[in-house]
Design an enzyme around this catalytic site. Structure first.
Site, PDB file in Angstrom:
ATOM      1  N   GLU A 175       0.786  -1.247   0.000  1.00  0.00           N
ATOM      2  CA  GLU A 175       0.000   0.000   0.000  1.00  0.00           C
ATOM      3  C   GLU A 175       0.819   1.299   0.000  1.00  0.00           C
ATOM      4  O   GLU A 175       0.553   2.197   0.794  1.00  0.00           O
ATOM      5  CB  GLU A 175      -0.958  -0.007   1.202  1.00  0.00           C
ATOM      6  CG  GLU A 175      -1.882  -1.204   1.224  1.00  0.00           C
ATOM      7  CD  GLU A 175      -2.816  -1.244   2.423  1.00  0.00           C
ATOM      8  OE1 GLU A 175      -2.646  -0.422   3.351  1.00  0.00           O
ATOM      9  OE2 GLU A 175      -3.724  -2.088   2.437  1.00  0.00           O
ATOM     10  N   GLU A 282      -6.162 -10.941  -0.755  1.00  0.00           N
ATOM     11  CA  GLU A 282      -6.964 -10.682   0.456  1.00  0.00           C
ATOM     12  C   GLU A 282      -8.450 -10.686   0.122  1.00  0.00           C
ATOM     13  O   GLU A 282      -9.206  -9.817   0.560  1.00  0.00           O
ATOM     14  CB  GLU A 282      -6.568  -9.333   1.073  1.00  0.00           C
ATOM     15  CG  GLU A 282      -5.083  -9.195   1.359  1.00  0.00           C
ATOM     16  CD  GLU A 282      -4.709  -7.904   2.090  1.00  0.00           C
ATOM     17  OE1 GLU A 282      -5.587  -7.224   2.651  1.00  0.00           O
ATOM     18  OE2 GLU A 282      -3.504  -7.573   2.097  1.00  0.00           O
TER      19      GLU A 282
HETATM   20  C1  GLA Z   1      -4.946  -4.367   4.477  1.00  0.00           C
HETATM   21  C2  GLA Z   1      -3.703  -5.134   4.861  1.00  0.00           C
HETATM   22  C3  GLA Z   1      -4.029  -6.403   5.583  1.00  0.00           C
HETATM   23  C4  GLA Z   1      -5.124  -6.209   6.613  1.00  0.00           C
HETATM   24  C5  GLA Z   1      -6.311  -5.571   5.989  1.00  0.00           C
HETATM   25  C6  GLA Z   1      -7.406  -5.363   6.989  1.00  0.00           C
HETATM   26  O1  GLA Z   1      -5.568  -4.858   3.386  1.00  0.00           O
HETATM   27  O2  GLA Z   1      -2.905  -5.448   3.760  1.00  0.00           O
HETATM   28  O3  GLA Z   1      -2.894  -6.864   6.219  1.00  0.00           O
HETATM   29  O4  GLA Z   1      -4.650  -5.446   7.684  1.00  0.00           O
HETATM   30  O5  GLA Z   1      -5.911  -4.325   5.479  1.00  0.00           O
HETATM   31  O6  GLA Z   1      -7.535  -6.391   7.885  1.00  0.00           O
END
Ligand code: GLA
Length: 370
Positions: A175, A282
């Site tokens: 990020e 994710e």
């Molecule tokens: C982001 C991070 C993850 C996690 C999510 C929320 O996507 O990459 O590690 O913390 O937020 O749980």
């Protein structure tokens, strides 16, 4: 029970109910359950319907506590062949104070994966969140760029050395790109504010050096948004030109309405044009497209909407099977998800394929029926 199983077997043999249409033929001709009774009769799980040599690894993010729970362990072994630590490989867990590493929780997940022949995605080496303040301080004042980069290199080296040969892919930087139209990099990052973009390049250079066999990923959300996608592409290109990156991690925090097929395809095409792998890192599919949607129980209407969305996403994943090599969910089942508190605190969400009792939902049967 037995009769159901025989009928079920015959259906499989004669190929009813699974017309592949214009999708590529699949090598396995497994019988795929269509309801909970059939599901309870077969041992196969999600990973078996998506063999990794034809499709991709199927993963889940977990906390080490799940491995103390026999029901969860059985469930994890049935459905997944890749694991990610939801939190315990983040900097604040691994090195909360300078030089003091806590390995126990991360080791537990890595050892379990090793014992069960599963892959591990390492998440994440460098991120602006869950990064302790000491990294950026020197005797109470802001540390120099030199010191911050030195600490970063040390952290990456220690962590990657420990898990060399056990963690096959790392989210090296998470990020770093801004959501704002006018900024390229995020401005609310101490890494960025102290080091500029050098922290990204240096993180990847260090990672490449420490474990040349690990696959290195840049990972981000809102990854299909056209403006952000193009910025991510520019960063990936810069990294790729130095042979520092092997893949793009698309977080996949999506919802029942979005993103559209067009946006997903445009993002996949753009990232893969660099000759890198794609991981969905994710995945969760929120039942609330907007933060103003009010809490709801998991109605049939929502179940149907979510089933359609999951079927749509997985159809796309299958059609990019030569580029996508891992699809990881950000959790196991609806009993526990970060979305219960994000973006609205206390609004219960149901983003997974399995309900709060770990039973498969309509969306599960939909994505294995192809
Ligand atoms: C982001 C991070 C993850 C996690 C999510 C929320 O996507 O990459 O590690 O913390 O937020 O749980």
């Amino acid at each position: 029970m037995r009769i159901v199983f025989i009928i079920f077997l015959l259906l499989g043999i004669f190929g009813c109910g699974s017309d592949e249409g214009n999708e590529p033929e699949i090598a396995d001709k497994q019988v795929r359950p269509k309801n909970i009774e059939q599901y309870n009769l077969v041992p196969e799980g999600l990973k078996d319907y998506y063999p990794h040599n034809i499709y991709f690894n199927i993963g889940a993010a977990i906390e080490p506590q799940s491995l103390d729970n026999i029901r969860e362990v059985t469930f994890i072994k049935r459905h997944f062949n890749s694991l990610t630590a939801e939190n315990v490989m983040k900097w604040s867990s691994l090195q909360p104070t300078e030089g003091n590493f806590n390995w126990a929780n991360a080791d537990k997940i890595v050892n379990f994966a090793q014992e069960n022949g599963m892959k591990v995605r390492g998440h994440t080496l460098v991120w602006h969140n869950q990064a302790p303040n000491w990294i950026f301080l020197d005797n109470g004042v802001t540390a120099s760029k030199t010191l911050v980069l030195q600490r970063m290199r040390k952290h990456i080296t220690e962590v990657m050395t420990r898990y060399k040969g056990k963690v096959y892919a790392w989210d090296v930087v998470n990020e770093a790109i801004s959501d704002n139209f006018n900024d390229f990099y995020r401005t609310d990052s101490k890494w960025q504010n102290i080091c500029g973009e050098d922290f990204i390049l240096e993180a990847f250079r260090t990672a490449r050096q420490v474990d040349p066999n690990a696959k290195l990923f840049y990972n981000d959300y809102a990854e299909t948004n056209a403006t952000k996608r193009d910025k991510i592409f520019t960063l990936l290109k810069k990294l790729k030109d130095e042979n520092l990156v092997d893949g793009m991690g698309l977080q996949g925090h999506w919802n029942v309405d979005a993103p559209s097929n067009e946006l997903i395809i445009a993002a996949f095409d753009k990232y893969k044009s660099l000759g890198i792998e794609l991981h969905i890192t994710e995945l969760d599919v929120s039942v609330y497209p907007s933060s103003s949607d009010v809490q709801s129980s998991y109605t049939q209407e929502l179940a149907d909407k979510q089933m359609i969305a999951y079927a749509r996403f997985f159809k796309l994943f299958r059609s990019y099977k030569s580029n996508i090599t891992n699809v990881t969910f950000w959790g196991l089942a609806d009993n526990k998800t970060w979305l219960d508190n994000h973006p609205v605190i206390g609004r219960k969400n149901y983003p997974f394929l399995f309900d709060t009792s770990f039973n498969p939902k309509k969306a599960y049967f939909a994505i294995i029926d192809f």
